[in-house]
Design an enzyme around this catalytic site. Sequence first.
Site, short mmCIF file in Angstrom:
data_model
loop_
_atom_site.label_atom_id
_atom_site.label_comp_id
_atom_site.label_asym_id
_atom_site.label_seq_id
_atom_site.Cartn_x
_atom_site.Cartn_y
_atom_site.Cartn_z
N VAL A 14 -3.76 -41.54 -13.43
CA VAL A 14 -3.24 -40.72 -14.59
C VAL A 14 -1.68 -40.48 -14.20
O VAL A 14 -0.81 -40.65 -15.44
CB VAL A 14 -3.85 -39.48 -14.50
CG1 VAL A 14 -3.17 -38.51 -15.62
CG2 VAL A 14 -5.10 -39.58 -14.72
N VAL A 29 12.70 -39.70 -15.05
CA VAL A 29 11.51 -39.35 -14.16
C VAL A 29 11.90 -39.30 -12.76
O VAL A 29 12.80 -40.61 -12.41
CB VAL A 29 10.47 -40.25 -14.80
CG1 VAL A 29 9.07 -39.91 -13.97
CG2 VAL A 29 10.22 -40.35 -16.07
N ALA A 32 7.03 -38.51 -7.09
CA ALA A 32 6.61 -37.88 -5.82
C ALA A 32 5.58 -38.82 -5.26
O ALA A 32 4.43 -38.84 -5.99
CB ALA A 32 6.18 -36.57 -5.99
N CYS A 67 -0.06 -34.18 -10.57
CA CYS A 67 -1.40 -35.09 -10.81
C CYS A 67 -2.04 -35.24 -9.49
O CYS A 67 -3.14 -35.73 -9.50
CB CYS A 67 -1.09 -36.43 -11.70
SG CYS A 67 -0.29 -36.29 -13.06
N ALA A 68 -1.20 -35.12 -8.43
CA ALA A 68 -1.76 -35.68 -7.08
C ALA A 68 -2.75 -34.42 -6.70
O ALA A 68 -2.60 -33.34 -7.02
CB ALA A 68 -0.48 -35.25 -6.07
N ALA A 69 -3.97 -34.85 -6.13
CA ALA A 69 -5.07 -34.42 -5.93
C ALA A 69 -6.09 -34.86 -4.77
O ALA A 69 -5.76 -35.99 -4.66
CB ALA A 69 -5.82 -33.87 -7.11
N SER A 113 -9.72 -29.83 -13.86
CA SER A 113 -11.05 -30.71 -14.23
C SER A 113 -11.85 -29.70 -15.01
O SER A 113 -12.12 -28.81 -14.88
CB SER A 113 -11.47 -30.98 -12.98
OG SER A 113 -12.81 -31.52 -13.24
N TYR A 139 -15.15 -30.00 -5.34
CA TYR A 139 -13.82 -30.16 -6.14
C TYR A 139 -13.83 -29.06 -7.17
O TYR A 139 -12.31 -28.67 -7.38
CB TYR A 139 -14.39 -31.51 -6.57
CG TYR A 139 -13.13 -32.11 -7.66
CD1 TYR A 139 -11.96 -32.47 -7.24
CD2 TYR A 139 -13.46 -32.10 -8.79
CE1 TYR A 139 -10.92 -32.89 -7.89
CE2 TYR A 139 -12.61 -32.56 -9.78
CZ TYR A 139 -11.28 -33.14 -9.13
OH TYR A 139 -10.29 -33.61 -10.06
N SER A 204 -9.39 -40.94 -22.81
CA SER A 204 -8.62 -42.21 -22.52
C SER A 204 -7.47 -41.72 -21.81
O SER A 204 -6.96 -40.79 -21.92
CB SER A 204 -8.16 -42.86 -23.76
OG SER A 204 -7.11 -43.75 -23.59
#
Length: 311
Positions: A14, A29, A32, A67-69, A113, A139, A204
């Site tokens: 993503v 932009v 990270a 977005c990191a997870a 989520s 999660y 999508s």
Amino acid sequence: MAGITLVTGANGFVGAEIVGQLRAQGAAVRLAVRSSTGAADEVVVGGIGAETDWSAALVGIDRVMHCAARVHQMDDRAADPLAAFRAVNRDGTATLAQQAAEAGVKRLIFLSSIKVNGETTKDRAPFTAEDAPDPRDPYGISKWEAEQALHAIAAKTGLEVAIIRPPLVYGPGVRANFARMVSWVARGHPLPFGLCGNQRSLVSVTNLASLAIEASKHPEAAGATLLASDGETVSVRDLLSRIGVAFGRPARLLPVPPALLRLTGSLTGQRAAIDRLCDPLVIDGEPARRLLGWHPPVTMAETLAAMAAAR
């Protein structure tokens, strides 16, 4: 879009799509990343947790797309999965938000989520942002706790927070379960899902990134929880058929009753996976679209075609 946008997890499925769309719009932009790729606009932050130092990454940043997870894992080998998810998804997110607020960041977009809502919409209406959270696995629990931490930090600091809860995300480069389904169809394997008429919402990766970018700049998104979807639902049976059409390989679907699939799953230790395939999970994404005046830029058919072209 004024200022610089920091994207965490910028090398992920993503995150990379968000970076691509932002650059296409001419936005500044910063990426990270966990380890260096040599890109000029990246900052290496290492592992994400309560002790992560985000100071170098946050200099001059106006907005953060987080977005990191630690993602949902089918075969989790952690000794304490809940603790492992909390360390990254809850504690790491709270640390980033606190440091972002102190650095003068205006807004943080958190990719959560739909598992915060629950696992299925069986015998109930579609999920909405107003539903009482009902996460059932480590999660989902960690994502819900992260959301609560973000709201608390926003209340204390004035940092604007927008939360996005997507269901299954698919598109070119997708991995895990969706990639396996594509592989099954592309290889012509007979699949026992011909009677699986349960309805599911998907999103999508193109649409999810577009929604996240809109949420990062729309004034009405501050404080909002947005449920993301393509705006159409599809059964697993029909999804496999559509994949077959896109890839030029008709899906070979066998009419096996879902009850028999569930029984087989129970006997083989795969019941949770079968339930995810056979249970409905429908999202009401209309409030998010109405709030932001946003519409999904691509259809499911267009995304599947793009996946086939990229194969």
